[in-house]
Design a protein around this motif. Structure first.
Motif, short mmCIF file in Angstrom:
data_model
loop_
_atom_site.label_atom_id
_atom_site.label_comp_id
_atom_site.label_asym_id
_atom_site.label_seq_id
_atom_site.Cartn_x
_atom_site.Cartn_y
_atom_site.Cartn_z
N ASP A 1 -22.55 -74.12 -35.99
CA ASP A 1 -22.81 -74.33 -34.56
C ASP A 1 -23.58 -75.62 -34.34
N GLY A 2 -24.45 -75.97 -35.29
CA GLY A 2 -25.14 -77.26 -35.17
C GLY A 2 -24.16 -78.41 -35.30
N GLN B 1 -28.82 -71.59 -35.70
CA GLN B 1 -29.73 -72.55 -36.30
C GLN B 1 -28.98 -73.69 -36.95
N ARG B 2 -29.64 -74.83 -36.97
CA ARG B 2 -29.15 -75.95 -37.78
C ARG B 2 -30.20 -76.21 -38.86
N LYS C 1 -28.69 -66.65 -39.69
CA LYS C 1 -28.79 -67.59 -40.79
C LYS C 1 -29.73 -67.03 -41.85
N ASN D 1 -19.40 -70.65 -36.85
CA ASN D 1 -20.42 -69.70 -37.29
C ASN D 1 -21.69 -69.92 -36.47
N ASN E 1 -24.82 -69.12 -36.07
CA ASN E 1 -26.03 -68.48 -36.59
C ASN E 1 -27.26 -68.99 -35.84
N VAL F 1 -30.19 -74.33 -32.64
CA VAL F 1 -29.18 -75.24 -32.09
C VAL F 1 -29.39 -75.39 -30.58
#
Ligand SMILES: Cc1ncc(C[n+]2csc(CCOP(=O)(O)OP(=O)(O)O)c2C)c(N)n1
Ligand SMILES: [Mg+2]
Length: 896
Positions: free
Chosen positions: A238-239, A270-271, A400, A266, A268, A276
Motif C-alpha cells: 500500500d505504501g 504501514q510502509r 504488518k 496488500n 497492511n 501509509v
C-alpha cells in the motif's frame, strides 16, 4: 478519511430533513434487493441518479462503497481443497520465511532482510499458490506473477518445501558471491531459472505488469501467441502505491479493459517509517482512484469472525465506527490486545460495547482482517479471475508483522525487524501450532514435514494440478532466422549526393526489417508520441497502430496515403506521452522469449533526453530482466538537436547507459554503421539469444553518407576504425583525430584545416563506441593482472593507435567523461573535447563553437598537443587561435 472520499454514511448532506420519507425510499430499495437482487437494485438506482442529474442535482454518485467487504458473506463460494491443510502449509511457510531472515542475521545484521511484509502477505500468496496460479504446462501458458520484492523469503520458503531449493541455499540468503546463495530480491539476472520479474524497486512491478498484460493482448490480437486465459497477478504494497509509476498507468489498464490483469494491494496500512495514511483510509482512497480509472475493485477488509457482528449491525452502529476509525487507529489496535480493542474500538459506541459484552478479550483479539482469512481471499480471487471486461484490483486489509507479537506486530519499527526474540518465536510457534521443540525454535531451524505427510502430499497435489512450481523462468525460446547484412544494402552503399540523417537511415533499416518475410512479424516498433519527429509516420499506414478496438472514427487525414491508422492487429505500440509506459512495453516485448516462448524484437525510439534520465530505474530493470531489443535515443547530441534548448539537448545519455553491464551502446555517424550494429544486435540477441540489449543514438542532422569502407565491420562493432588515413610517408607533424556521431564530421573538417593551414597530417578514426572500447580495455587489463607471467594482451585501443604517430584528440557531442573512458589505453597525449554544461538553443555551428567542440577547437587542440610534445612552436597555436577568431577570455561553458 480523506476529504475527497465520500462514504455511504457521511455524505456531507447534513441533517435529514424528512426522516420518514428517507426510510420509505430505503425500504423500497430493500424490497428490490430482496425480490430482484442487487443487480436490479443497481440498475434502478443508476436510472434514478441519471434522472436526478438531468434535473440539476450536480454529481451524486460516490466512487466509494462502505468500509466493508465487496463480496458479502452469503455470496462467498465454498473453499476448495482442504482448508485445514492450507492453513498448516501456510504456517510452515511463515516459519521458514522467518528462519531464512533470522539465520542470515545470526552472526551480524550486515545482510539484512525483511520478516514483517511476508507475514502480512502469506495468506494472499498461499491461496494463489494452492488454488489459482498456473505454471506453464502443456495445457496452460502459465500465469505471470509479479511477487512483492521484499517478500522473497516467502517464495524461498515455498521452493524449499517443494524441494526446489536446499537448506544450504536457504542459508545462503543474501550471500550470492559464490553462486550458491539466494538473491535478496527477485532478480532474473541473478537467478535466471527462478525469478521472472524484478519488482523490488517500488513502482516497477505495478507499471511493468500493466504493460505486460497489454502486450499479451497485443500478441493474441496479432495472432503471434495465444495468451487468452492467462492472467497477470501483481502484488503491491500500500505504501508502494504512492510511487508515480504505480498509479500512473492504471488509466490505460481500465481504458483497454485488461481483464487479464489482477492486482493485489496488500493494505497492511504501514510502509517503512510509519502508517501509509495514518489520518485517512488507504483502502477507501485507492478504491475511488481505481474505480475512477475503470477497474473492478474488490475490497477484502474483514475476516469471517466479523461476519456475525456485521450481520446484526442493522442500525449501522458498527459500520459507523469502522468508518470513523482512521488507519492510524487500526494499526495501533493490532499492536495492542483485545482489551484495548474493546475499549478504543467498540468503546466508541455504547451499543457496540453491549454487543460484544459476551466476547472475551481473546475472542475480540481474534477478530481477523480479510487479508488473513483464506475464505475471504479465495472469494476475492475467484471473483477476480472470473471478471471480464475490466482489470481487477483486490484491496486486502492485513496486519504488518502478523504473528510477530512483541517483535513487531503492527509496530512502527516492524518493516526493518530482522530478528525476533526467543519469546516471540516461541509464541509464534504456539500461535501457528508448529510441531517444533523449544530448542528447534530458538535455533530458528527450518521445518520440513515428512515427505509422505498429508500436508506435503497436499502441497504437491495442488501444484501438480496447476502445472508445476512457480516462479519459474524460461531462458530461451525458439530461434528466429537472422537477416544478412545485405538486407540493408542501401545503407552500405551510401547516399551519394543525397543528405540524410542517421535517424532516417534507421527508419529505412526498420522498414526493411518490417518487410522481412521471416522476422518482420516479430518486430515491435514502440514510440511515445514522436513518430513524426523521426519521420516514421509512413509506418502508421504500413503496419498500423495497435488498438484493442480498432479505429472507431474516420481519421482526419483518411484521404491521404499515409493516414493515421489504428487497428486491432496494428504492429506499432504508439504509447502516447509516457516514457515509463514505453519502456515497460519494451521490457514486455524484449522478454517475450521468456514469458511467452516467442521472441519479439522491440525497437523503442524516443527523444534521447527523456530516456535514461527519466526512467533510469526501468532501464536497470530491463537489464536485470534480460530484456533483448534496441533502444534508440533519437535527436541526440547536445549541439545537434540545436533549437530545443536546455531540457532537450542530450549530452550525457551515453555516460548513463555505459553503466548498464549488459547494454551495448553506440554513437554511430553513418548509415552503414547503424546497419552493421543493428545486424550484429539481431545476430547476438535473436540468433545467439544473448541476454543483452542495445542503445544507439540517432541524430537529426542531414549529410551525405559514404559507402562502407571495406573491412570496417569489425572495427565498427568493437568501437573504432580508421576512416581516413593521412599520407603514410609524410614526415610532417601528425595527429590522431577521434570523433563520434555528428561530431566526427567536425573532426574530418579539422583534419582539412590542419593540413591546409598548418601542414599537419591527420589520421581520422570513427569511434562508434567509447563505451565498448573501455569495456574491452578493462577486460584486457584484468586478464593481464591475473596472468602476469603469460604474454600480455593489448586492448583494441592500443592495437589501433599503438603504431600510429602523434597525439590523440577526440571530440564528441557528449560530455568529456564519454570520450575520457578510454584514456588509460590511449598511448601518449590524449585531449578530449566535450559538451559539458547546460544546453541552449542556437544554430549548430554557434553551439559547437560555444561548447568548444567544433572543427576549430579540434584543430587548436591538436596543435596545442603537438606544441606540448615539442613538435611545433606554441606561437603556432596562438596563431591558430587568432586565425579562427577564438575568444580566449570567453567564460567556460559549464559556468554559464
Ligand atoms: C523506489 C524504492 N524506494 C524505496 C525503497 C525501499 N523500500 C523497500 S520496502 C519499503 C516500504 C514498503 O512499504 P509497502 O509498499 O507498504 O510494503 P509492505 O512491506 O508494507 O507490504 C521501502 C521504502 C524501494 N525498494 N524502492
Ligand atoms: Mg504496507
Amino acid at each position: 478519511m480523506t476529504d475527497r472520499v465520500q462514504t455511504s454514511t457521511s455524505n456531507g448532506a447534513g441533517a435529514d430533513v424528512d426522516a420518514i420519507e428517507t426510510s420509505e425510499w430505503l425500504e423500497a430499495l430493500d424490497a428490490v434487493v430482496a425480490h430482484d437482487g442487487p443487480v436490479r437494485a443497481r440498475d434502478l438506482l443508476t436510472r434514478v441518479i441519471e434522472r436526478a442529474q438531468q434535473s440539476g442535482t450536480g454529481p451524486i454518485a460516490s466512487l466509494n462503497t462502505p468500509y466493508v467487504n465487496t463480496i458479502p458473506a452469503d455470496r462467498e463460494p465454498p473453499y476448495p481443497g482442504d482448508p485445514e491443510l492450507d492453513r498448516r502449509l501456510r504456517s510452515i511457510m511463515r516459519l521458514n520465511a522467518i528462519a531464512i531472515v533470522v539465520r542470515a542475521n545470526k552472526v551480524s545484521s550486515e545482510l539484512g532482510g525483511h520478516i514483517a511484509s511476508y507475514q502480512s502477505l502469506a495468506t494472499l500468496y498461499e491461496v494463489g499458490f494452492n488454488h489459482f496460479w498456473h505454471a506453464p504446462s502443456e495445457s496452460h501458458g502459465g500465469d505471470l506473477v509479479y511477487f512483492q520484492g521484499h517478500s522473497s523469503p516467502g517464495n524461498y520458503a515455498r521452493a524449499y518445501l517443494e524441494g526446489r531449493l536446499t537448506e544450504r541455499q536457504l542459508l545462503g540468503f543474501r550471500q550470492e558471491v559464490d553462486g550458491a546463495g539466494l538473491s535478496s530480491y527477485p532478480h532474473p539476472w541473478l537467478m535466471p531459472d527462478f525469478w521472472q520479474f524484478p519488482t523490488v524497486s517500488l513502482g516497477i512491478g505495478p507499471i511493468t505488469s500493466i504493460y505486460q498484460a497489454r502486450f499479451m493482448k497485443y500478441l493474441e490480437a496479432r495472432g503471434i501467441a495465444q495468451t487468452a486465459g492467462r492472467k497477470v497477478w501483481t502484488f503491491c504494497g500500500d505504501g508502494e502505491m504512492d510511487e508515480p509509476e504505480s498509479m500512473g498507468a492504471i488509466g490505460l489498464a481500465g481504458r483497454e479493459r485488461l481483464d487479464n490483469l489482477i492486482w493485489v494491494v496488500n493494505c497492511n496500512l504501514q510502509r517503512l517509517d510509519g502508517p501509509v495514511r495514518g489520518n485517512g483510509k488507504i483502502i477507501q482512497e485507492l478504491e475511488a482512484d481505481f474505480r475512477g480509472a475503470g477497474w473492478n475493485v474488490i475490497k477484502v477488509i474483514w475476516g469471517s469472525r466479523w461476519d456475525p457482528l456485521l450481520a446484526e449491525d442493522h442500525d449501522d452502529a458498527l459500520l459507523q465506527v469502522m468508518e470513523a476509525c482512521v488507519d492510524g487507529d487500526y494499526q495501533t489496535f493490532k499492536s495492542r490486545d483485545g482489551a484495548y480493542v474493546r475499549e478504543h474500538f467498540f468503546g466508541r459506541d455504547p451499543r457496540l460495547l453491549e454487543r460484544v459484552k459476551n466476547m472475551t478479550d481473546e475472542e475480540i483479539w481474534l477478530l481477523n482482517r480479510g487479508g488473513h482469512d483464506q475464505q475471504k481471499v479465495f472469494a476475492a480471487y475467484d471473483a477476480a479471475v472470473k471478471h471480464t471486461g475490466q482489470p481487477t484490483v483486490i484491496l486486502a486489509k492485513t496486519v504488518k508483522g502478523y504473528g510477530m507479537g512483541v517483535s513487531g506486530e503492527g509496530q512502527m519499527i516492524t518493516h526493518q525487524a530482522k530478528k525476533m526474540t526467543e519469546t516471540a518465536l516461541l509464541h509464534f510457534r504456539d500461535r501457528f501450532e508448529l510441531p517444533l521443540t523449544d530448542e528447534q525454535v530458538k535455533a530458528a531451524e527450518f521445518y520440513k514435514p515428512a515427505n509422505d505427510s498429508a500436508v506435503m502430499e497436499y502441497m504437491r497435489e495442488r501444484r501438480a494440478a496447476l502445472g508445476g512450481p512457480l516462479p519459474v523462468r524460461r531462458r530461451k525460446a525458439a530461434q528466429l532466422p537472422v537477416p544478412p547484412l545485405s538486407e540493408f544494402q542501401s545503407q552500405l552503399d551510401g547516399t551519394g549526393e543525397r543528405e540524410i540523417s542517421t535517424t532516417m537511415a534507421f527508419v529505412r533499416i526498420l522498414a526493411a526489417l518490417l518487410r522481412d518475410k521471416q522476422i518482420g512479424r516479430h518486430v515491435v516498433p514502440i514510440i511515445p508520441d514522436e513518430s513524426r519527429t523521426f519521420g516514421m509516420e509512413g509506418m502508421f499506414r504500413q503496419v498500423g497502430i495497435y488498438s484493442p478496438v480498432g479505429q472507431l472514427y474516420q481519421p482526419q487525414d483518411s484521404e491521404q496515403l499515409m493516414f493515421y491508422k489504428e487497428d486491432r492487429t496494428g504492429q506499432i505500440l504508439e504509447e502516447g506521452i509516457t516514457e515509463a509506459g514505453s519502456i515497460s512495453s519494451f521490457i514486455a516485448a524484449g522478454t517475450s522469449y521468456s514469458a511467452h516462448d516467442v521472441p519479439m524484437i522491440p525497437f523503442y525510439i524516443y527523444y534521447s533526453m527523456f530516456g535514461y534520465q527519466r526512467v533510469g530505474d526501468l532501464v536497470w530493470a530491463a537489464g536485470d530482466s534480460r530484456t533483448r531489443g534496441f533502444m534508440l535515443g533519437g535527436t541526440a547530441g547536445r549541439t545537434t538537436l540545436n533549437g530545443e534548448g536546455l531540457q532537450h539537448e542530450d549530452g550525457h545519455s551515453h555516460v548513463l547507459f555505459s553503466v548498464v553491464p549488459n547494454c551495448r551502446s553506440y554513437d554511430p555517424t553513418y548509415g552503414f554503421e547503424v546497419a552493421v550494429i543493428i545486424q550484429e544486435g539481431l545476430r547476438r540477441m535473436i540468433g545467439e539469444q544473448e541476454d543483452i540489449f542495445y542503445y544507439l543514438t540517432l541524430m537529426n542532422e542531414n549529410y551525405q553518407h559514404p559507402a562502407m569502407p571495406a573491412g570496417a565491420e569489425d572495427g565498427i562493432l568493437r568501437g573504432m576504425y580508421l576512416l581516413r588515413e593521412g599520407s603514410k610517408r609524410s614526415k610532417k607533424p601528425r595527429v590522431q583525430l577521434l570523433g563520434s556521431g555528428t561530431m566526427l564530421r567536425e573532426v574530418l573538417a579539422a583534419a582539412d584545416l590542419l593540413a591546409d593551414d598548418w601542414g599537419v597530417v591527420s589520421d581520422v578514426w570513427s569511434v562508434t563506441s567509447f563505451t565498448e572500447l573501455r569495456r574491452d580495455g578493462i577486460e584486457v587489463d584484468r586478464w593481464n593482472l591475473l596472468h602476469p607471467t603469460e604474454e600480455q594482451r593489448t586492448s583494441f585501443v592500443e592495437q589501433s593507435l599503438g603504431k600510429r604517430r602523434g597525439p590523440v584528440v577526440a571530440s564528441t557531442d557528449y560530455v568529456r567523461t564519454f570520450a575520457d573512458q578510454i584514456r588509460t589505453w590511449v598511448p601518449g597525449e590524449y585531449r578530449v573535447l566535450g559538451t559539458d554544461g547546460f544546453g541552449r538553443s542556437d544554430y549548430r555551428s554557434a553551439l559547437r563553437r560555444f561548447f568548444e567542440v567544433d572543427r576549430h577547437y579540434v584543430a587548436v587542440s591538436a596543435l596545442k598537443a603537438l606544441a606540448d610534445v615539442g613538435e611545433i612552436d606554441p606561437a603556432t597555436v596562438q596563431a591558430a587561435i587568432d586565425r579562427y577568431e577564438i575568444d580566449a577570455e570567453a567564460p567556460i561553458p559549464t559556468s554559464v
